[in-house]
Enzyme design. Structure first.
Site, PDB file in Angstrom:
ATOM      1  N   ASP A 136       7.096 108.889  -6.555  1.00 29.14           N
ATOM      2  CA  ASP A 136       6.066 109.839  -6.118  1.00 29.14           C
ATOM      3  C   ASP A 136       6.569 111.267  -5.940  1.00 29.14           C
ATOM      4  O   ASP A 136       5.874 112.079  -5.347  1.00 29.14           O
ATOM      5  CB  ASP A 136       5.439 109.404  -4.774  1.00 29.14           C
ATOM      6  CG  ASP A 136       4.268 108.463  -4.981  1.00 29.14           C
ATOM      7  OD1 ASP A 136       3.971 108.141  -6.137  1.00 29.14           O
ATOM      8  OD2 ASP A 136       3.664 108.047  -3.993  1.00 29.14           O
ATOM      9  N   CYS A 178      -9.789  93.713 -18.841  1.00 27.83           N
ATOM     10  CA  CYS A 178     -11.004  93.903 -18.043  1.00 27.83           C
ATOM     11  C   CYS A 178     -12.252  93.430 -18.790  1.00 27.83           C
ATOM     12  O   CYS A 178     -13.181  92.886 -18.190  1.00 27.83           O
ATOM     13  CB  CYS A 178     -11.169  95.378 -17.668  1.00 27.83           C
ATOM     14  SG  CYS A 178      -9.963  95.972 -16.455  1.00 27.83           S
ATOM     15  N   CYS A 214     -15.436  95.882  -9.956  1.00 27.24           N
ATOM     16  CA  CYS A 214     -14.900  96.998  -9.168  1.00 27.24           C
ATOM     17  C   CYS A 214     -15.830  98.204  -9.221  1.00 27.24           C
ATOM     18  O   CYS A 214     -15.949  98.949  -8.242  1.00 27.24           O
ATOM     19  CB  CYS A 214     -13.498  97.376  -9.637  1.00 27.24           C
ATOM     20  SG  CYS A 214     -13.384  98.035 -11.311  1.00 27.24           S
ATOM     21  N   CYS A 273     -17.287  99.709  -5.622  1.00 30.94           N
ATOM     22  CA  CYS A 273     -16.679 100.963  -5.152  1.00 30.94           C
ATOM     23  C   CYS A 273     -17.623 101.721  -4.220  1.00 30.94           C
ATOM     24  O   CYS A 273     -18.710 102.141  -4.629  1.00 30.94           O
ATOM     25  CB  CYS A 273     -16.310 101.851  -6.333  1.00 30.94           C
ATOM     26  SG  CYS A 273     -15.628 103.455  -5.846  1.00 30.94           S
ATOM     27  N   CYS A 295     -13.152 109.227  -4.448  1.00 37.11           N
ATOM     28  CA  CYS A 295     -12.557 107.949  -4.066  1.00 37.11           C
ATOM     29  C   CYS A 295     -12.396 107.926  -2.544  1.00 37.11           C
ATOM     30  O   CYS A 295     -11.887 108.885  -1.956  1.00 37.11           O
ATOM     31  CB  CYS A 295     -11.204 107.796  -4.749  1.00 37.11           C
ATOM     32  SG  CYS A 295     -10.228 106.404  -4.163  1.00 37.11           S
ATOM     33  N   CYS A 308      -8.275 102.778   0.963  1.00 36.20           N
ATOM     34  CA  CYS A 308      -9.391 101.848   0.717  1.00 36.20           C
ATOM     35  C   CYS A 308      -8.927 100.824  -0.306  1.00 36.20           C
ATOM     36  O   CYS A 308      -8.365 101.181  -1.333  1.00 36.20           O
ATOM     37  CB  CYS A 308     -10.599 102.616   0.175  1.00 36.20           C
ATOM     38  SG  CYS A 308     -11.989 101.554  -0.291  1.00 36.20           S
ATOM     39  N   CYS A 310     -11.115  92.464  -7.299  1.00 34.30           N
ATOM     40  CA  CYS A 310     -10.609  92.266  -8.662  1.00 34.30           C
ATOM     41  C   CYS A 310     -10.193  90.811  -8.893  1.00 34.30           C
ATOM     42  O   CYS A 310      -9.397  90.258  -8.128  1.00 34.30           O
ATOM     43  CB  CYS A 310      -9.414  93.186  -8.910  1.00 34.30           C
ATOM     44  SG  CYS A 310      -8.678  92.975 -10.561  1.00 34.30           S
TER      45      CYS A 310
END
Length: 324
Positions: A122, A176, A182, A186, A201, A226, A233
């Site tokens: 990161d 997917c 998802c 969301c 988001c 979150c 999933c």
């Protein structure tokens, strides 16, 4: 010497099984996509604005030949799903610290093979999920998460750039298909078939320094992050749990107490929350989110004083707003 075999063997010895390799190159194919996002303002305050830094690993190591991607599973059997919570990735020790320790060890091993190596957790602008995809770690789901066969999407990613020439792995195709679970789940409507908008988001909203009334109305139990798109999933239903002990959840993180967070001192914060992955954001944002959730629960009391003008401002705003 087969560098790839040696590095994989060493990673297995230190408890890491998700490792992949891709060629160190400029990711020209991402430039158009990133430029479009920039023009449409589909970026947030945490994203690097310089596109060249995002696609050019040679800015970090000019002699780089291979990028190694590693996945670090963090989900433990003791992780819990709760109505009021911190995201599962924050429940244990700060992953920056934990992952860095492993990557540094691998870099030292590469140096013992007479190679150069630098690692990232990161702390660079490179597209780590895309690199993980190219390296065969997993496929990128509709929620923009890297999904692995063994650990689902409950992983942290780390990268190593080395000057060793190593055979690259093949990307994995998306699985997917027509699934849109998802997308429907969301809460911020940030996921769609066309892609993801990180600005709306809910995980990002919990971390933003300044949030508006509409965003305040969406927190509903969340202190930081979150997990909803991951919770629903199908590829996260039957996963292996992490064996990395440092990611074992702290009790105070699994049993969220809004009042405790609201009343914590700087000493409390430093001894608890600062050593987790949400600690970097500071005490005030956590207290603000605790205030918001207490307001949602109609348990916000008048007459409280705060040392932080930032927290005080949100407190007064929430008291005045009858909607909360």
């Amino acid at each position: 010497m087969d560098y790839k075999e040696c590095i994989i063997k060493y990673c297995y010895e230190i408890g890491l099984s998700q490792i992949g390799f891709t060629k160190c190159r400029v990711f020209h194919e991402l430039k158009e996509f990133l430029t479009k996002r920039k023009h449409e303002n589909i970026e947030n305050e945490f994203e690097e604005k310089d596109i060249e830094k995002r696609i050019n690993p040679f800015l970090y190591m000019k002699e780089g030949k291979t990028i190694i991607s590693l996945a670090f599973p963090y989900m433990h059997e003791t992780s819990t799903k709760a109505d009021k919570y911190f995201s599962k990735y924050t429940l244990g020790r700060d992953y920056h610290e934990v992952v860095s320790k492993y990557l540094e060890s691998i870099c030292n091993f590469i140096k013992s093979l007479n190679g150069k190596a630098i690692y990232f957790v990161d702390n660079n602008a490179l597209p780590e999920r895309y690199i993980a995809y190219l390296s065969g770690i997993g496929f990128i789901g509709k929620n923009n998460m890297v999904i692995t066969e063994r650990y689902g999407s409950y992983i942290f990613l780390g990268e190593i750039i080395t000057d060793l020439e190593i055979e690259e792995d093949m990307p994995k195709e998306s699985k997917c298909g027509n699934c849109d679970i998802c997308i429907k789940a969301c809460p911020g409507r940030s996921i769609s078939e066309k892609g993801c908008n990180p600005n709306i988001c809910l995980s990002y909203i919990t971390q933003k320094k300044n949030i508006n009334e509409e965003e305040i109305s969406k927190l509903k139990g969340k202190i930081f992050g979150c997990d909803i798109c991951q919770d629903v999933c199908p590829y996260n239903k039957h996963i292996e749990f992490s064996k990395i002990n440092e990611f074992e959840p702290f009790d105070f993180m699994r049993n969220t107490n809004f009042q405790e967070i609201l009343n914590m001192s700087k000493k409390d914060f430093n001894e608890k929350y600062k050593m987790t992955s949400c600690g970097w954001r500071g005490k005030s944002v956590l207290q603000r989110n605790a205030l918001i959730n207490l307001a949602h629960m109609k348990r916000l009391k008048e007459g409280k004083k705060f040392n932080s003008p930032y927290v005080e401002e949100y407190y007064n705003k929430l008291l005045k707003n009858s909607k909360f």
